[in-house]
Scaffold this motif. Structure first.
Motif, short mmCIF file in Angstrom:
data_model
loop_
_atom_site.label_atom_id
_atom_site.label_comp_id
_atom_site.label_asym_id
_atom_site.label_seq_id
_atom_site.Cartn_x
_atom_site.Cartn_y
_atom_site.Cartn_z
N PHE A 170 66.58 -3.49 55.30
CA PHE A 170 66.13 -4.93 55.23
C PHE A 170 66.76 -5.95 55.62
N ASN A 171 66.44 -7.17 55.82
CA ASN A 171 66.99 -8.27 56.06
C ASN A 171 66.89 -9.29 55.16
N VAL A 172 67.98 -9.96 54.84
CA VAL A 172 67.85 -11.05 53.62
C VAL A 172 68.51 -12.11 54.20
N LYS A 173 68.09 -13.41 54.02
CA LYS A 173 68.59 -14.72 54.60
C LYS A 173 68.53 -15.80 53.54
N VAL A 181 63.10 -12.76 53.24
CA VAL A 181 63.27 -11.11 53.11
C VAL A 181 62.39 -10.30 53.99
N VAL A 182 62.89 -9.47 54.77
CA VAL A 182 62.06 -8.57 55.58
C VAL A 182 62.30 -7.30 55.28
N CYS A 183 61.23 -6.41 55.20
CA CYS A 183 61.40 -5.07 55.04
C CYS A 183 61.19 -4.29 56.05
N TYR A 184 62.09 -3.33 56.80
CA TYR A 184 61.97 -2.83 58.13
C TYR A 184 61.64 -1.13 57.54
N GLU A 185 62.00 -0.95 56.46
CA GLU A 185 61.92 0.54 56.04
C GLU A 185 61.84 0.72 54.70
N GLY A 186 60.93 1.82 53.97
CA GLY A 186 60.95 1.94 52.52
C GLY A 186 60.14 0.83 51.82
N THR A 200 56.65 -3.68 51.41
CA THR A 200 56.82 -2.12 52.28
C THR A 200 56.91 -2.51 53.62
N HIS A 201 57.16 -1.42 54.35
CA HIS A 201 57.52 -1.43 55.71
C HIS A 201 56.77 -2.57 56.62
N GLY A 202 57.43 -3.26 57.17
CA GLY A 202 56.51 -4.29 58.23
C GLY A 202 56.22 -5.59 57.75
N GLN A 203 56.69 -5.78 56.28
CA GLN A 203 56.20 -6.88 55.33
C GLN A 203 57.53 -7.84 55.00
N SER A 204 57.18 -9.09 54.89
CA SER A 204 58.16 -9.99 54.68
C SER A 204 57.54 -11.15 53.92
N GLN A 212 56.12 -20.73 48.22
CA GLN A 212 56.05 -19.29 49.29
C GLN A 212 55.56 -19.80 50.67
N ILE A 213 55.79 -19.09 51.59
CA ILE A 213 55.49 -19.59 53.02
C ILE A 213 54.86 -18.30 53.62
N LYS A 214 53.69 -18.10 54.20
CA LYS A 214 53.40 -16.88 54.99
C LYS A 214 54.11 -16.70 56.17
N THR A 215 54.48 -15.33 56.23
CA THR A 215 55.41 -15.04 57.62
C THR A 215 54.76 -13.60 58.31
N THR A 216 55.40 -13.36 59.11
CA THR A 216 54.94 -12.18 59.92
C THR A 216 56.21 -11.48 60.64
N VAL A 217 55.95 -10.23 60.90
CA VAL A 217 57.01 -9.35 61.13
C VAL A 217 56.78 -8.65 62.66
#
Length: 299
Positions: A170-173, A181-186, A200-204, A212-217
């Motif tokens: 995952f990535n945290v900024k 926060v973006v989840c790439y696995e698990g 979960t996988h592919g969500q952010s 809260q702001i809507k985002t995409t991966v």
């Protein structure tokens, strides 16, 4: 042997001016200086010369014993080396560890459980090695990508929120009042204020100024790891702040339009192209006033 001899002579204040200058210039001098303060109690007791003389005279057949001075030096030198090893071990295990990535750089390192971390420019992580397998907790300032080894709960603490996982990528900024926060696995559990979200996988998820702001991966890993700076509905000041971090430069903006939002990518290894994209998008003119200073003026 030469280093030990110099240390022993220094402890006994017996170094020549040249030897003293060379010893003080050594990389370990400050450490020895501090340790010397803690080992001052190791001084041997002063001898009672009268008592020793009486003891010798009372033993007619005994032979006077001479205690070489070098043994005293050796004892203190050995004690200091043992203490130095102990302090070095404690510093590595108990003292918090810090990893940083300066502006214009990225840093990759492994945690005690072999979890991998990649720090983006202008970021910092603090953690403790002691009891790491039972307390996998660290503090992040900036942005980082994690490949977490399976094990106990893994926590990333920031000034805006906390991310909890077991084993994932995952990535945290965190930038000012923005938390991504973006989840790439698990799976990733995100805590922000009174809100808790499971990714979960592919969500952010993104929070900015408490909302809260809507985002995409759209990628399999963070674009910044491939030297691309990705933006989603960013205002120009936030955009320029990120460019400053990636290129280690200073940017001045002279524009009335600071509201328009930018979605897209900028190269992180081609400053001229990045400046051209920004200029075209916001109708600005970029001027290099020095090697590390850029001014944007309205056209």
């Amino acid at each position: 042997m030469k280093k030990n001899r110099l240390l022993a002579k220094w402890l006994n204040d017996d170094l020549s001016p040249d030897e003293l200058a060379a010893f003080e210039a050594s990389p370990d001098f400050e450490k020895y200086k501090k340790i010397k303060e803690y080992t001052s109690h190791l001084e041997t007791d002063d001898w009672d010369e009268n008592a020793m003389l009486s003891n010798i005279l009372s033993q007619k057949k005994s032979t006077p014993k001479v205690v070489p001075l070098y043994k005293k030096w050796a004892f203190r030198a050995a004690a200091i080396f043992v203490l130095a090893l102990g302090i070095t071990f404690a510093m590595k295990v108990f003292v918090p560890q810090t990893e940083t990535a300066d502006f214009g750089q990225k840093t990759t390192f492994s945690l005690p459980d072999n979890s991998e971390v990649v720090l983006n420019s202008g970021s910092e992580i603090n953690y403790k090695k002691w009891n790491w397998s039972n307390n996998r907790h660290l503090e992040l300032k900036g942005e980082a990508y994690f490949r977490v080894a399976k094990g106990r709960k893994f926590e990333v603490e920031t000034h805006l929120g906390k991310v909890t996982v077991l084993g994932t990528q995952f990535n945290v900024k965190t930038r000012k009042n923005r938390f991504d926060v973006v989840c790439y696995e698990g799976r990733v559990k995100v805590n922000y204020a009174n809100t808790q979200i499971l990714l979960t996988h592919g969500q952010s998820v993104r929070f900015e100024n408490g909302k809260q702001i809507k985002t995409t991966v759209n990628s399999l890993k963070p674009e910044w790891m491939d030297n691309q700076i990705s933006f989603y509905q960013e205002n120009i000041r936030s955009l320029l702040d990120e460019v400053e971090r990636q290129y280690n430069i200073k940017i001045e903006l002279n524009s009335k339009d600071t509201i328009s939002l930018f979605t897209g990518k900028l190269p992180a290894k081609d400053l001229n192209t990045a400046l051209q994209i920004i200029s075209t998008t916001y109708h600005l003119e970029a001027k290099k006033v020095s090697n590390n200073t850029i001014i944007f003026d309205e056209k």
